[in-house]
Each structure stands twice: as C-alpha cells, then as structure tokens.
Design a protein around this motif. Structure first.
Motif, PDB file in Angstrom:
ATOM      1  N   ASP A 185       0.825  -1.209   0.000  1.00  0.00           N
ATOM      2  CA  ASP A 185       0.000   0.000   0.000  1.00  0.00           C
ATOM      3  C   ASP A 185       0.858   1.258   0.000  1.00  0.00           C
ATOM      4  N   ARG A 216       2.487   1.655  -3.439  1.00  0.00           N
ATOM      5  CA  ARG A 216       1.496   1.923  -4.486  1.00  0.00           C
ATOM      6  C   ARG A 216       1.094   3.395  -4.469  1.00  0.00           C
ATOM      7  N   SER A 217       0.823   3.944  -3.291  1.00  0.00           N
ATOM      8  CA  SER A 217       0.468   5.357  -3.204  1.00  0.00           C
ATOM      9  C   SER A 217       1.660   6.252  -3.527  1.00  0.00           C
ATOM     10  N   TRP A 259      -0.779  15.016  -0.586  1.00  0.00           N
ATOM     11  CA  TRP A 259      -0.132  14.076   0.325  1.00  0.00           C
ATOM     12  C   TRP A 259       0.540  14.833   1.478  1.00  0.00           C
TER      13      TRP A 259
END
Length: 415
Positions: free
Chosen positions: A171, A174-175, A194
């Motif tokens: 995760d 991926r982000s 972000w």
C-alpha cells in the motif's frame, strides 16, 4: 541481522501504534458523549421531581395537572434535538471504532507474520545456506522492484507466493508511485495533497518537501510569463515560509525580475537558471522518496542493494581492477565493477595468491611453484606448460621466455 531486519518489523509496529492512538481518541470521544447524555438524563430527572413537588398542595393533595405551555414545548423539542445529535454522534463513532478495530487487526496480523518469518529463518549455517537465503531472497527482490516502480512485476511475484503479501509494504509503495508519476509528469497537485494529509508527521522530521513543491509551482508560473499570477501565488502560499527559508525564498522571488537568463540570455553561468531546469523535478522525486521512507521508518536503500554492496565490498581489492584479476572475482564483470566504484576496499587478514596463467587461487591443493628466474605459477599451470613443451620435462616461462627443467621448480610456502 538485527540491524538489517529491524525496519522489517518496525514499519507495521509503528502503524499499529498509530491505529491504537486513533482508537484511544475515538473511545475518549464516546466517553464525552456518554457523560453529556448522563448529564442531560440527570437534569431531566431533577426537573421531573421538582415539578412533582410543585403539584402537591399544603395538605398533601395532588394539584391539577398544568396545561402544556409554549415554553415547555420548546424546551422539550430542544432536548429531543440534542438527544438526536448525540445518538448520531455515537453512531458515527461506532463506525469509526469498527474501522479502527479492523485496521488494528490487520497490522497485528502483519507483525505476527513478520516475526514468524524471522523465527522460521533461524540462524545462518553453511549447511543450510541455500534454503536460508531462498526464503529471504524473494522478499528482498520484490521490495527492490517496488522501490524502483516495477509494480506489475512485483504483483506478479506476490500472486505466485501469497505469503509475500504480509511481508511487503504494498500500500505504501502503491500510493508513493502515484505521486512519483505525477512529479515526473510535471505536476505538484497530488504531492501537495499528500503533504497536507501528513503535515504533522512531515513537520516532525523537518521536511522541506511542501516548500519545495510550492517554489516549483511558483517558478513554473514565472516561466510561463504569468507574473501577476506568480505574485498572487507567492502571497498566498510562500509568505508563511519566510521565517524559516528566507534565503531560498529570496532567490525564487528574484526570478520575477531577472528570469532564467540573468545577466545575459542563454548564459551558462546564470544565477537563476538552475531553478528552471528539468533537474529540479528529479530532485523533487528524490526528496519525496527520502521523506516518505523516513516518515514510514523505511530504510533509505533497499535491503537487496545493501546486501550486494556489502558482498562486493568484502571482495573488492586493488587487484580487482587489474588485467590479472581472477576469473572467479565478481568484480571482473562490468556491472559489479560500476556498483563497487565508491565502496571501500576489503581488509583481508590473509593474502590470497592467484595464478597469472590460470587465474585460479593457489592453495594447498594447487600450491604455488617458483621457477629459477623467480616467477611464480600454480602447479596445474606448470604441468600444462610442461605438456605444451612436448617432453613434459621442460618449462618455458610465458613472461620471460626462459627455459628450465621441471625438476628445478620449488614449492613456495607463503607466510
């Protein structure tokens, strides 16, 4: 082993601590609502008792029930509205608490899987080196692929071995890759979102990422000739950074006057030209990855790279860069030689002799032999030279051309 593998367990543990803090916050909010509800319930009971006492006459007889008034109706409506709000808040907190419980359970499962993985590895032993390394190699390779952005290849490896999924930060990477792709596409929006989401954490590690992203958007406006928009943007987003980054801010603001080509157009030594170069986007990608790794307690370099560098450094000697290096030396390959350029040389307490002809190590099974002219070759090389002469009794030194009898050779004993 403990130093190298510590981030492997620390990453899900830190995430578990964060989930536990969120759970504690939700429980505190529930407690506040319940106290407020108890307070209202106590107040309502007291009002009922007071009203009951007022309805009693002096002789102890009950007075007639009072008729409903407008003020009483309004008070009842307000109380009912507050109760509805509190019940709605409790329902929302319950959903958050359930979500937090699921997150905690997932992180606990990850921590457990990783600890069990480390326990299953056990201690290293030469008799089980292949199986020991094979268990770790799959995880190290997929982690390296994720760091380099090869997500499809990494996911294919995970699909073939489901046990890897709990051992990797899928995760997180991926982000992170979505942000890297946006920066490579010359866009800062996703990265700024972000930063806003993790502003408190970035502040703790003293990150300059958000400031650099704002500077990049400002310079892009200047580069497009939108000076008025750039000034408005600086007032809104850059003024707050003045106390901590005044020098860099002044340099960026100077581009409003001088542009990228001061003092002369197309001057290679421009004072501000570097702010407009494409290298700035690559620097942002590097800065984002560094801060992201630091925020999630991930090592700056992949464990695979650390293992390769450690192995090459242990084998690196000055002889590795000469033409007479051994064929068994990994640094004889151009790729490994390039990786090891900045690595320190190994410290060997014992020397290792390599034959000039065969490039093989000379040891007790293939001892070094000294020719009368002082040249040293391995026994196997000397035997091959004798066979090449024909008689098997004469040897021709390949470096000097001297001829000597095979019986004149003497074995060397290195100290």
């Amino acid at each position: 082993m403990e130093v190298v593998e510590s981030p492997f367990v620390r990453v899900p543990f830190e995430a578990l601590k964060k989930a536990a803090k969120e759970r504690k916050y939700i429980v505190e909010e529930v407690d506040k609502v319940m106290k407020k509800l108890d307070k209202h319930a106590g107040t309502s009971q007291e009002e009922d008792e007071e009203a009951q006492e007022e309805r009693m006459d002096v002789d102890g007889e009950t007075a007639p029930e009072p008729t409903a008034t407008t003020s009483g109706q309004v008070g009842s409506d307000e109380f009912g509205s507050e109760i509805d709000d509190m019940l709605s808040a409790i329902g929302n907190l319950k959903r958050k608490l359930n979500d937090s419980t699921k997150v905690e359970a997932a992180h606990i499962a990850r921590c457990k899987a990783r600890v069990e993985h480390l326990i299953s590895l056990g201690s290293y032993g030469t008799e089980r080196a292949l199986t020991w390394n094979k268990k770790r190699m799959g995880r190290l390779v997929v982690d390296y692929l994720l760091r380099q952005g090869y997500h499809e290849t990494a996911l294919q490896a995970v699909s073939s071995d489901e046990a890897l999924e709990s051992l990797l930060e899928l995760d997180i990477f991926r982000s992170a890759q979505a942000i890297v792709d946006s920066l490579k596409g010359r866009k800062c929006g996703v990265a700024l979102e972000w930063c806003a989401k993790h502003r408190s954490k970035l502040r703790k590690i003293k990150s300059k990422l958000e400031f650099k992203l704002r500077i990049r958007e400002f310079v892009c406006l200047v580069q497009e000739g939108k000076v008025a928009d750039a000034v408005t943007y600086s007032k809104k987003h850059l003024s707050q950074w003045a106390p901590s980054h005044m020098k860099e801010l002044q340099e960026a603001m100077a581009t409003l006057v001088y542009g990228p080509w001061w003092p002369r157009r197309h001057d290679k030594h421009s004072h501000y030209g570097h702010l407009f170069s494409d290298q700035q986007w690559d620097d942002l990608v590097h800065l984002f990855r560094r801060d992201m790794y630091k925020m999630y307690a991930l090592p700056a370099d992949s464990n695979l790279a650390l293992h390769v560098q450690a192995g090459l450094s242990a084998l690196k000697t000055p002889m590795s860069y000469t033409e007479s290096r051994s064929k068994e030396d990994p640094l004889s390959l151009d790729a490994f030689r390039k990786i090891s350029e900045r690595l320190p040389y190994a410290k060997h307490s014992k020397s290792r002799l390599v034959c000039y002809i065969t490039k093989q190590v000379m040891n007790e099974h293939n001892p070094p032999m000294v020719l009368p002219n002082g040249m040293v070759y391995s026994r196997s090389a000397c035997e091959d030279l004798a066979q090449m002469h024909g008689s098997g009794k004469k040897i021709v030194c390949p470096r000097t051309g001297d001829v000597c009898d095979f019986s004149k050779l003497k074995r060397a004993y290195p100290v």
